[in-house]
Design a protein around this motif. Structure first.
Motif, mmCIF file in Angstrom:
data_model
loop_
_atom_site.group_PDB
_atom_site.id
_atom_site.type_symbol
_atom_site.label_atom_id
_atom_site.label_comp_id
_atom_site.label_asym_id
_atom_site.label_seq_id
_atom_site.Cartn_x
_atom_site.Cartn_y
_atom_site.Cartn_z
ATOM 1 N N GLU A 1 0.826 -1.122 0.057
ATOM 2 C CA GLU A 1 0.001 -0.002 -0.007
ATOM 3 C C GLU A 1 0.843 1.304 0.129
ATOM 4 N N PHE A 2 0.431 2.333 -0.769
ATOM 5 C CA PHE A 2 0.964 3.637 -0.550
ATOM 6 C C PHE A 2 0.267 4.336 0.440
ATOM 7 N N THR B 1 1.893 10.505 -1.855
ATOM 8 C CA THR B 1 1.934 10.547 -3.231
ATOM 9 C C THR B 1 1.387 11.945 -3.942
ATOM 10 N N GLU B 2 1.673 12.204 -5.229
ATOM 11 C CA GLU B 2 1.458 13.304 -5.715
ATOM 12 C C GLU B 2 -0.009 13.358 -6.136
ATOM 13 N N ILE B 3 -0.672 12.507 -6.333
ATOM 14 C CA ILE B 3 -2.221 12.276 -6.869
ATOM 15 C C ILE B 3 -2.899 11.673 -5.534
ATOM 16 N N THR B 4 -3.545 12.338 -5.003
ATOM 17 C CA THR B 4 -4.319 11.751 -3.815
ATOM 18 C C THR B 4 -5.760 11.279 -3.971
ATOM 19 N N SER B 5 -6.076 10.221 -3.506
ATOM 20 C CA SER B 5 -7.197 9.554 -3.714
ATOM 21 C C SER B 5 -8.452 9.809 -2.795
ATOM 22 N N ILE C 1 -3.525 3.331 -0.203
ATOM 23 C CA ILE C 1 -3.726 2.818 -1.932
ATOM 24 C C ILE C 1 -3.035 1.615 -2.193
ATOM 25 N N PRO C 2 -3.872 0.458 -2.375
ATOM 26 C CA PRO C 2 -3.284 -0.857 -2.538
ATOM 27 C C PRO C 2 -2.548 -1.050 -3.945
ATOM 28 N N TYR C 3 -1.160 -1.348 -4.056
ATOM 29 C CA TYR C 3 -0.670 -1.287 -5.472
ATOM 30 C C TYR C 3 -0.234 -2.767 -5.758
ATOM 31 N N THR C 4 0.431 -2.917 -7.076
ATOM 32 C CA THR C 4 1.316 -3.882 -7.376
ATOM 33 C C THR C 4 2.270 -3.367 -8.482
ATOM 34 N N PHE C 5 3.505 -3.559 -8.226
ATOM 35 C CA PHE C 5 4.598 -3.244 -8.812
ATOM 36 C C PHE C 5 5.187 -4.418 -9.812
ATOM 37 N N SER C 6 4.997 -4.315 -10.836
ATOM 38 C CA SER C 6 5.779 -5.526 -11.576
ATOM 39 C C SER C 6 6.855 -5.081 -12.518
#
Length: 136
Positions: free
Chosen positions: A40-41, A46-50, A55-60
């Motif tokens: 999670e972020f 982060t520059e863009i807020t939600s 914020i759950p993420y996946t980096f590949s």
């Protein structure tokens, strides 16, 4: 050697020690050799807020030829980093790997990425990355 913040499409620039929490790391040993990071972020870093705290993420990372992991407080290049996710221009690591007997394995399209999570820093030499924001 110069570190540059990567402005991702999904969340913009990611900065701060508490910006990237890592829950899972996986290596996939197939023809492309991928490394996958999930977590999670912290949305405030982060520059863009939600509108959500996390914020759950996946980096590949695809076509990984090299990676190493180091505890954050021991990372010798921490003061050179521009953000929590950087591209390293004129990478000494890539130059060093190219000068070894593995020369034929390092291609011109390999890039040096640095991913700084809350506890660890990963140096990754790969051809590309993809960042996906997970739906909750």
């Amino acid at each position: 050697m110069k570190y540059h913040a990567i402005k991702t499409e999904a969340v913009g620039i990611i900065s701060g020690r508490n910006a990237i929490y890592l829950d899972e790391f996986k290596q996939i040993f197939d023809s492309e050799y991928n490394c996958i990071f999930k977590g999670e972020f912290s949305s405030t870093l982060t520059e863009i807020t939600s509108g959500k705290d996390f914020i759950p993420y996946t980096f590949s990372f695809s076509n990984v030829i090299y990676y190493q992991c180091c505890e954050l407080d021991l990372y010798v290049n921490e003061n050179k980093m521009d953000s929590s996710f950087d591209f390293v221009d004129n990478s000494c690591l890539i130059q060093e790997l190219t000068n070894r007997w593995t020369t034929s394995k390092i291609k011109k399209d390999h890039k040096h990425y640095v991913l700084q999570t809350y506890d660890y820093v990963f140096d990754i030499v790969a051809k590309d990355y993809k960042l996906e924001i997970e739906a909750e």
